[in-house]
Scaffold this motif. Sequence first.
Motif, PDB file in Angstrom:
ATOM      1  N   VAL A 224      74.500  84.897  23.251  1.00  0.00           N
ATOM      2  CA  VAL A 224      74.879  83.520  23.573  1.00  0.00           C
ATOM      3  C   VAL A 224      75.728  83.478  24.843  1.00  0.00           C
ATOM      4  N   ILE A 227      73.918  82.785  27.990  1.00  0.00           N
ATOM      5  CA  ILE A 227      73.439  81.421  28.197  1.00  0.00           C
ATOM      6  C   ILE A 227      74.539  80.512  28.717  1.00  0.00           C
ATOM      7  N   VAL A 235      73.737  71.542  26.643  1.00  0.00           N
ATOM      8  CA  VAL A 235      72.558  72.371  26.361  1.00  0.00           C
ATOM      9  C   VAL A 235      72.984  73.646  25.645  1.00  0.00           C
ATOM     10  N   PHE A 236      74.064  74.260  26.119  1.00  0.00           N
ATOM     11  CA  PHE A 236      74.589  75.465  25.470  1.00  0.00           C
ATOM     12  C   PHE A 236      74.916  75.187  23.999  1.00  0.00           C
ATOM     13  N   ILE A 239      71.773  74.887  21.943  1.00  0.00           N
ATOM     14  CA  ILE A 239      71.168  76.215  21.756  1.00  0.00           C
ATOM     15  C   ILE A 239      71.952  77.011  20.718  1.00  0.00           C
ATOM     16  N   TYR A 240      73.279  76.901  20.769  1.00  0.00           N
ATOM     17  CA  TYR A 240      74.157  77.596  19.822  1.00  0.00           C
ATOM     18  C   TYR A 240      73.847  77.147  18.396  1.00  0.00           C
ATOM     19  N   GLY A 243      70.260  78.100  17.378  1.00  0.00           N
ATOM     20  CA  GLY A 243      70.170  79.548  17.218  1.00  0.00           C
ATOM     21  C   GLY A 243      70.717  80.027  15.891  1.00  0.00           C
TER      22      GLY A 243
END
Length: 280
Positions: A224, A227, A235-236, A239-240, A243
């Motif tokens: 992570v 990213i 966005v991070f 994604i976190y 994920g």
Amino acid sequence: MNGFEKFLKALDGQMTEPTAYGWFHLMFWGIMIATIVLLVIFARKVDDKKFRLILIITASILMLLEVYKQLNFSFNSQTGVWDYQWYAFPFQFCSTPMYIMLLAGLVKKGRFQDMLLTYLSTFCVFAGICVMILPGDVFIETIGINIQTMIHHSAMVIIGIFILATGRVKLNIKNFLWSALVFVGLVLIALLLNVILYNSGVLNGETFNMFFISPYFDCTLPLVSLIYPVVPYVVFLLIYIVGFCVAALIVFYLSKLVFFIIDKIKNKNNKTETTTVKTE
């Protein structure tokens, strides 16, 4: 140095920093596996009262050890100086099981308890296994802290598997989605803590990065962290969340697979016994 500080100094014994898959790490792997086997064997015999008691006692032990950790990190036994370490604030992702266990042990049966139990048996199992497989920087030179971190992370795996073995969590996608809401809620709490405390001025320049999702400090989680610097923060964060949900979903489906195989073996054995009886 007063009596309490002398007591804390006595609990600050040092050792050579353990290594991944050294004797200390492997010892706790052995303890974890043995405990899982014992709990799985007796899981079906555990009634609701005992089940709740196991959750509450485990949560209480983890919280007591966390109090020790907070005191140990805050008090320098060499200089006698107290200085709270904000990076160690007890609301990281791996801190949540002790709170959720306690809550799950106290609330009545129903949707809310199912959400909590599914969270413990998917999200928390994933996180616990990750640390037990790749301990990374959890080991230091303080004996008590090394014991605390191994007990804490192995307990995440033990309790999660125990919950599954008791059959108190129905492995359906609806329950999993509800547990994902628990995770998202905890992420939002962590985000609020990160924003509020950073802007409050109490940190005095120290790092405060709960769940490693602070918009003010770099994420240091494996993968992570790659990213974080290359995408917008929103966005991070997405994604976190996605994920972790995907990782927990993998644990969910692996659990379903294990139970499917166990049921197949049981059915095969039952058919064999029935055929034998008829033949006789």
